[in-house]
Write an enzyme that holds these catalytic residues in place. Sequence first.
Site, PDB file in Angstrom:
ATOM      1  N   SER A 142      41.859  73.235  43.906  1.00 34.87           N
ATOM      2  CA  SER A 142      42.048  73.525  42.420  1.00 34.87           C
ATOM      3  C   SER A 142      42.708  74.830  42.188  1.00 34.87           C
ATOM      4  CB  SER A 142      40.897  73.220  41.668  1.00 34.87           C
ATOM      5  OG  SER A 142      41.000  73.673  40.165  1.00 34.87           O
ATOM      6  N   TYR A 155      31.680  74.575  41.104  1.00 41.09           N
ATOM      7  CA  TYR A 155      32.972  74.156  41.162  1.00 41.09           C
ATOM      8  C   TYR A 155      33.753  75.110  41.567  1.00 41.09           C
ATOM      9  CZ  TYR A 155      37.115  71.555  40.146  1.00 41.09           C
ATOM     10  OH  TYR A 155      38.274  70.577  40.338  1.00 41.09           O
TER      11      TYR A 155
END
Length: 260
Positions: A142, A155
């Site tokens: 990401s 995350y």
Amino acid sequence: MLKGKSVIVTGSTSGIGLGIASAFAAEGADVLLNGFGDAASIESLRHGLEAAHDVKVRYSPADMSRPEEIRDMADYARAEFGKVDIVVNNAGIQYVAPVEEFPEDKWNEILAINLSAAFHLIKAVLPEMKARHWGRIVNIASAHGLKASPFKSAYVAAKHGLIGLTRTVAMETAEHGITCNAICPGYVKTPLVEQQIAAQAKTHGIPAQDVIRDVLLAPQARKEFVKIEELAAMTIFLCSSAAASMTASTVTMDGGWTQH
Ligand code: NAD
């Protein structure tokens, strides 16, 4: 282009993973789908891909937070396809809260699914890839593997970790015909992000359209969501002979986000 290859795509019953799995089937590869969802819909998806592309498509419900299920999934793919040539570590979840309020079970779950699952699957397939002197590993990280945002501690930590794992595996496999790369997308409109749009609209008391432009896409210079098809095409490219020299790379597809 990938006829005769077989691939496991984790978290491929929805969103980015489904797009990647479909692209592999369209390229002629046999595909193992994985993820959660309605059994009848998954079966119809599996059957549809097989019929459309004349490839084998199988499904494993393995839970990526459970190492033994990950190993069983790799064994199942090997039993069905004879081998595993490519893995795409894509399954991922999100949870948003300040660090001091972040539930410990959510921290553990995100680290397990978004990071440790990739370690367990890579570990399970590397011996056969090394033996055949060919393998491709693509980790869907990401922009949050390169940059932080508040309230996403687990995350961001997991995705940074996934990039570290990518680079380490690339170093260990570089002379074995195997590449290991990470793709770092900016925001993509999938069910994972739809949930965030709804949650942020509620938190800030603003319409969804404002959340998209002023919150989510604020750092994404292009002000448009990244498309699933673009990520699928990059994944296929990373598995092609043209990308043989690409390893240990972090490929950003984020509309200009991470130059900041
Ligand atoms: P999604 O919610 O649409 O799909 C997630 C998939 O993972 C589903 O198939 C789900 O069933 C599966 N999954 C969830 N928990 C699982 C578990 N324990 N075991 C097995 N499968 C499980 O999400 P998405 O947006 O397509 O995200 C896919 C990946 O892309 C994630 O790793 C995410 O972090 C990453 N990513 C997404 C975006 C985005 O904006 N959507 C941006 C950057 C990175």
